[in-house]
Motif scaffolding. Structure first.
Motif, PDB file in Angstrom:
ATOM      1  N   PHE A 164      29.197  27.773  36.164  1.00  0.00           N
ATOM      2  CA  PHE A 164      29.875  29.004  35.761  1.00  0.00           C
ATOM      3  C   PHE A 164      30.549  28.790  34.413  1.00  0.00           C
ATOM      4  N   HIS A 187      43.065  24.226  43.545  1.00  0.00           N
ATOM      5  CA  HIS A 187      43.055  24.815  42.201  1.00  0.00           C
ATOM      6  C   HIS A 187      44.456  25.182  41.717  1.00  0.00           C
ATOM      7  N   GLU A 230      44.673  35.051  44.031  1.00  0.00           N
ATOM      8  CA  GLU A 230      44.323  33.870  44.829  1.00  0.00           C
ATOM      9  C   GLU A 230      45.281  33.746  45.996  1.00  0.00           C
ATOM     10  N   PRO A 250      33.966  23.060  44.468  1.00  0.00           N
ATOM     11  CA  PRO A 250      33.659  23.158  43.043  1.00  0.00           C
ATOM     12  C   PRO A 250      34.260  22.033  42.192  1.00  0.00           C
ATOM     13  N   PRO A 300      28.141  35.457  39.644  1.00  0.00           N
ATOM     14  CA  PRO A 300      27.894  34.239  40.428  1.00  0.00           C
ATOM     15  C   PRO A 300      27.635  34.536  41.908  1.00  0.00           C
ATOM     16  N   TYR A 306      43.018  40.815  40.686  1.00  0.00           N
ATOM     17  CA  TYR A 306      42.447  39.550  41.165  1.00  0.00           C
ATOM     18  C   TYR A 306      43.594  38.678  41.655  1.00  0.00           C
ATOM     19  N   SER A 308      32.858  29.621  46.340  1.00  0.00           N
ATOM     20  CA  SER A 308      32.980  28.957  47.639  1.00  0.00           C
ATOM     21  C   SER A 308      32.996  29.983  48.767  1.00  0.00           C
ATOM     22  N   SER A 359      36.438  27.789  35.487  1.00  0.00           N
ATOM     23  CA  SER A 359      37.499  28.635  36.009  1.00  0.00           C
ATOM     24  C   SER A 359      37.698  28.316  37.477  1.00  0.00           C
ATOM     25  N   GLY A 360      38.904  27.906  37.815  1.00  0.00           N
ATOM     26  CA  GLY A 360      39.197  27.602  39.211  1.00  0.00           C
ATOM     27  C   GLY A 360      38.974  28.817  40.090  1.00  0.00           C
ATOM     28  N   GLY A 361      39.392  29.980  39.597  1.00  0.00           N
ATOM     29  CA  GLY A 361      39.248  31.216  40.373  1.00  0.00           C
ATOM     30  C   GLY A 361      37.801  31.499  40.700  1.00  0.00           C
ATOM     31  N   ALA A 362      36.931  31.353  39.715  1.00  0.00           N
ATOM     32  CA  ALA A 362      35.506  31.585  39.965  1.00  0.00           C
ATOM     33  C   ALA A 362      34.985  30.579  40.978  1.00  0.00           C
ATOM     34  N   GLY A 363      35.502  29.357  40.929  1.00  0.00           N
ATOM     35  CA  GLY A 363      35.093  28.347  41.901  1.00  0.00           C
ATOM     36  C   GLY A 363      35.417  28.787  43.317  1.00  0.00           C
ATOM     37  N   VAL A 364      36.604  29.354  43.497  1.00  0.00           N
ATOM     38  CA  VAL A 364      37.005  29.818  44.828  1.00  0.00           C
ATOM     39  C   VAL A 364      36.104  30.964  45.270  1.00  0.00           C
ATOM     40  N   LEU A 365      35.872  31.891  44.345  1.00  0.00           N
ATOM     41  CA  LEU A 365      35.021  33.036  44.631  1.00  0.00           C
ATOM     42  C   LEU A 365      33.618  32.575  45.070  1.00  0.00           C
TER      43      LEU A 365
END
Lengths: 691, 691
Positions: free
Chosen positions: A380, B253, B213, A347, A435, B211, A314, A306-312
């Motif tokens: 993740f 992303h 971005e 990520p 995470p 949520y 980071s 999930s890109g969003g989780a990656g940002v979170l």
């Protein structure tokens, strides 16, 4: 005391729910291998065991004893146990220093009696301890009603009984083993530091969770932190009372010396103790630590669907300061070839599409580990990790990659049933649902690793100077002289009676210099033009000397003239303040901060126990929020940080050598010149206890 | 779209695990009450339902449609659905703006087609939505394999499908009901703001978890925040990309406009949106919010059986800024009479002793609620709350006290089996195992309460000035004049050709004044003694005028003399900087910070969307870390903060009125004088788009 062959229970009760009954019931239920000797003058048996009337009647000297009698009877118990040859005791009895002055005196008598008999004492007013491996439960907690400790490697050392058992219960609920828990209560004898020290060298404990309200004695505490660090045993500490409110609450709660939290923090930083902000965080860190992988210079690689989780993730990594270096370009190119839509920097987002072919996830994980070279890898996979269809394939792929890189810290962030979680853990993964919590725990592993690495390559010992403090608090000039001798230079200056002396002084100090008229009768020198700047050579000094004398003669005709002060001209300096204070627990502690608003408004100050070397001094200086001002911010030249670090380290050596009569040192301002030009104290106060 | 009577599925699949098959399977399994019309030209039936060859063949115009066909077929589907009279669609199809420029153009065509037909579009590239209450599941997530959403009041609005369903799954695991979840994907038409706005007025949703971005459009977003606040519906937002690292990850992303995080934060603060730092925190806050008690001016009372936990909670409360006022003295005396060892300030520690008589715990709880008067009460009972013997009595006592004070936010911190937790929840308690997490959630309830109170008593509308911007970026003098007209005063000064004009100017400006020689030929005025300070009366101005002209004549004989500049003498000012920037999403945003290191090194700056009133301006100023400098720190006089707040509010009104040609305003420094003496711009730059 922790692994005895025999235990006497003074005040033993036949009722397994009473304070004097619970330990016996617990030990019998958990199969304590040693002998249990109840002492109760009114009964023949206690909970099915033969009872003894008094310690004198015991078959032999017990290895340890539980004291569960009320009030003044405790002192009697110590005397009798001591006489019988018992050398350790665990004292539940309350009503001592935690209550009032009379209680404090009773506690002193208790300790004195124990000392007389060479007996070590846990408590009084403590909940006791447990050692799960041998079924030893000298503890009257009700926690065990909800379950027993499970085997594992986490030791709990707590000043609070309630908190210690709270932590054990939470750990058990998470499946974490806490085989040993010791609560220290009033710490009349055995202190938290000593318990940590024991755990640092015990085989039972690999990870130490500690709870402290105040540190009562520094020597054993510091020795314990040092030993734990050398033995690569991480310590996670909950030290409450960090806020003003919390400190007030702590003081109304116990008699512990709360001390200055900033100083305590400095000591913890020194030894790489990680301070947990919440109990949950403490257990998260302890859980991650059970893998016993502590990377120095930690880095984080993130694999995500999930890109969003990656940002979170980071965001969380940046906030806590855990670096996430970018993947190498060639590896990124290979991943793009596998999944054209993937994000590959770090990520590394293999996207949900890749889940259709789990081999691709394996390839992504392998590139992240092998090419990325990260010490910690957070993967993740949210609900995929619990999906009945996808999870088995995911598990196989990830387990294979982890097995190929077992030296890394592998963390999975998944939502899955407990049996799946256990499966991942058996594969060697740490598993966190959230995470963000994983990032905090991973960062802590790196901080342990850095501390262990520092312990492996210890700093050079700081050579302490010979210090003879004056009989009373010295004048500013004297204070500056004392500090200069110790290696903290003052602004070079010299009082010069004649022009030749002025020229010689200027040459010694180095051009350009400042010249000031020297007269007890001229208070405001600049009003009569009595200050000359920028004297760049010998000729200028000669001319300046004449000018000042002429102006004084003309504009302040009656003044007594003593000559001219020649001083180094300070230009472009950054103002720093440093000093030393004497902490009631940890002794001399150095502090450093940037001058002005940084200290006064922002409390931007760093502390360190004395003495320390210049490397450590520089680390302190760099930790200041205002450090950019020394590092060329706002168009300035970079300041001479190495010189500042040397001076600060020298100050710390001076303070360590000066002994207890040194109350404080305050050097403010310290003028730090551009690189290569040094730093100089412009004012200094040394406070000493008058002899 | 959220509660349709009929749904067409374009690209319907007979396979219930395919993207076009899952929604049909889910809706059938969850008993969707409306009609499901599969559209698939190759089949007569799909998962047991009659299929249609094309939208034109549908029995009537569907209320909504799922578009689950790949690539370019999506555009066709929109055209055909539009022609058939369908007015909303949920577009799963990917490959649009998230991929490349060609995708972005395809997306524009898709939206254009929808607009032509008056059709609203969710997505494309979205996971869909669900509405549990009516069994409507136009979503292709695999999450439902692990369980279905449960009834409740929490709505999920998410730009990320993966995150939205991750959140739903976590909520479900905690027993939290999320009846509605809408994921917005590329937001070609329906944006996150619109979804939040719908939830703000829907009956299904009382608490909104969002949520984001990046925020793509501000008007609907702000209208939604405003509506939610007026309807007392709290919003918890996870807005990722707050760090530089996170922003980079977000940009790699998606195509979302990340914007400046500090500006976004200012908008969230304005409407009382609470930003969650972690997903766990988001659910903690949402869980606490389901009680729908949002106290303005929140305070915390703590009841505990562990002194240590009390200190830990105090630390957490102070760190987050939740006040814990002390108990009234008389109540403390009563509690001391009940349990002499108890701590009674707040935390109120009834000690483990009190557990022997649960009626005492009830008395302590009652005093805490009734006498303490706290809006929020956190009761820490750790394992006692799950003890088979003690918990039932504890539950009865606490439930009775809570029932007597139902307007308070009651939180229990206990370790207990799930059935006990449910029991406490049924009694009206919020239950957190970890007290630190409870404090964060309780604090959030107060922040919601404050925001709702602000909405109930809205600020006076800021009257906007008439602004005519110049054709091009003005000079400094012109900029100051423009701002002065808008109510941001510059340092008063006047060019005076003769002595009478100088006297008049000085009287108008107010004594003391500064006088400076005015000549295009004299660059360094002070070198010729061309600056006079402290002219305190008319006579001094007259004499000074003559002195300056004489010095100019003597020391700069050839210079053209235009007269003398008379200016207000500024002494003891604090330097501030303020300005306006144009945010790409939120338009003109004012910023304010203290001058020097505060802005440049510490980034100590506050932001607020323009316009705002002076009360809000003062709140901004007070939020600065360096605010003590304006408030009398370091022995200064207190600065004229009200005047500064007025000037800042006036600047915000100017910016709001100036329109889109205003690019930025930078007023630096603003000199803030002591109380009652005002503040003045000493330099100003206004940047406008050249006409």
């Amino acid at each position: 005391m922790v692994r005895p062959r025999s235990v006497a229970v003074i005040g033993a009760s036949d009722d397994p729910t009473r304070i004097g009954g619970r330990p016996i019931a617990y030990m019998q239920r958990q199969g304590f291998a040693g002998a249990i000797w109840p002492v109760n003058p009114k009964r023949d048996t206690v909970q099915g065991l033969s009872a003894y009337a008094a310690p004198a009647d015991l078959p032999e000297a017990p290895d340890t004893a539980i004291i569960a009698v009320p009030g003044s009877a405790a002192l009697d118990a110590v005397e009798q146990l001591g006489a019988r040859g018992c050398r350790t005791a665990i004292c539940f009895t309350a009503g001592f220093s935690e209550v009032d002055e009379a209680g404090a005196r009773a506690q002193e008598a208790l300790v004195a009696a124990a000392r007389r008999h060479g007996m070590r004492l846990l408590g009084p007013n403590c909940l006791g301890l447990f050692n799960q491996a041998v079924g030893f439960y000298p503890m009257f907690s009700t926690s065990f009603e909800q379950g027993w400790p499970i085997p594992g490697t986490i030791g709990i050392a707590s000043q609070s009984g309630a908190y210690g058992t709270h932590l054990f219960a939470l750990a058990r609920a998470r499946g974490l083993g806490t085989p040993v828990c010791v609560t220290t209560g009033n710490e009349a004898d055995v202190s938290l530091g000593e318990v940590i020290g024991w755990m640092a060298q015990s085989e039972e404990v690999q990870v130490i969770c500690a709870y402290a309200e105040g540190i009562r004695e520094s020597d054993r505490f510091i020795a314990a932190l040092d030993l734990a660090r050398r033995n690569r045993k991480p310590i996670v500490l909950m030290k409450v009372g960090r806020s003003a409110l919390g400190t007030a609450a702590a003081q109304s709660h116990t008699a512990s010396i709360a001390g200055d939290d900033a100083v305590t923090q400095a000591v913890l930083d020194e030894f790489g103790v990680v301070r947990a902000r919440t109990t949950e965080e403490m257990l998260d860190i302890a859980y991650a630590a059970t893998r016993r992988i502590y990377p120095a210079r930690n880095t984080l690689g993130v694999l995500t669907v999930s890109g969003g989780a990656g940002v979170l993730i980071s965001d969380a990594a940046e906030q806590i300061g855990l670096p996430m270096p970018e993947m190498p370009a060639d590896a990124q190119a290979r991943l793009k070839q596998l999944v054209s839509f993937s994000a590959t920097r770090n990520p590394v987002d293999c996207t949900a599409q890749a889940l259709n072919d789990m081999a691709i996830v394996g390839r992504f994980a392998e590139e992240t580990a092998a090419s990325g070279g990260y010490a910690s890898i957070l993967a993740f996979f949210t609900q995929v990790g619990g999906s009945t269809t996808a999870a088995p394939k995911l598990k196989r792929e990830l387990a294979a990659v982890r097995a190929a890189h077992p030296d890394r810290l592998w963390v999975l962030s998944v939502i899955a049933p407990p049996e799946n979680i256990r499966g991942y853990e058996e594969d060697g993964f740490i598993v966190f649902e959230d995470p963000s919590r994983a990032v905090v725990a991973l960062d802590a592993m790196g901080r342990f690793g850095d501390a262990f690495a520092r312990a492996a390559a210890p700093a050079a010992l700081v050579a302490l100077p010979q210090v003879t403090l004056p009989a009373a608090t010295p004048t500013e000039a004297e204070a500056k002289r004392i500090l200069a001798e110790a290696g903290v230079p003052a602004v070079p200056e010299a009082a010069c009676a004649d022009v030749e002396a002025a020229v010689a002084a200027a040459k010694r100090i180095g051009f350009p210099v400042v010249a000031k008229i020297l007269s007890p009768d001229i208070l405001h020198k600049s009003e009569i033009g009595g200050v000359l700047l920028d004297l760049g050579d010998e000729a200028a000094v000669r001319a300046g000397f004449a000018t000042l004398l002429a102006r004084a003669a003309e504009r302040a005709p009656g003044a007594r003239i003593e000559g001219v002060l020649i001083a180094k001209q300070i230009k472009g300096a950054v103002e720093i303040a440093f000093g030393v204070l004497r902490d009631p627990v940890f002794g001399p502690v150095a502090m450093v901060g940037l001058g002005g608003v940084f200290i006064e408004v922002l409390k931007d100050v760093a502390f360190r126990r004395c003495p320390f070397d210049a490397t450590e001094a520089e680390r302190l200086i760099r930790s200041l929020r205002g450090f950019p001002l020394l590092d060329g911010a706002r168009g300035r030249a970079r300041a001479d940080v190495p010189a500042l670090a040397r001076a600060l380290s020298n100050l710390s050596g001076f303070a360590a050598a000066a002994g207890e009569r040194l109350l404080s040192v305050d050097v403010n301002p310290v003028l730090v010149l551009p690189e290569g030009q040094g730093c100089f104290a412009a004012d200094a106060v040394i406070e000493v206890e008058t002899r």
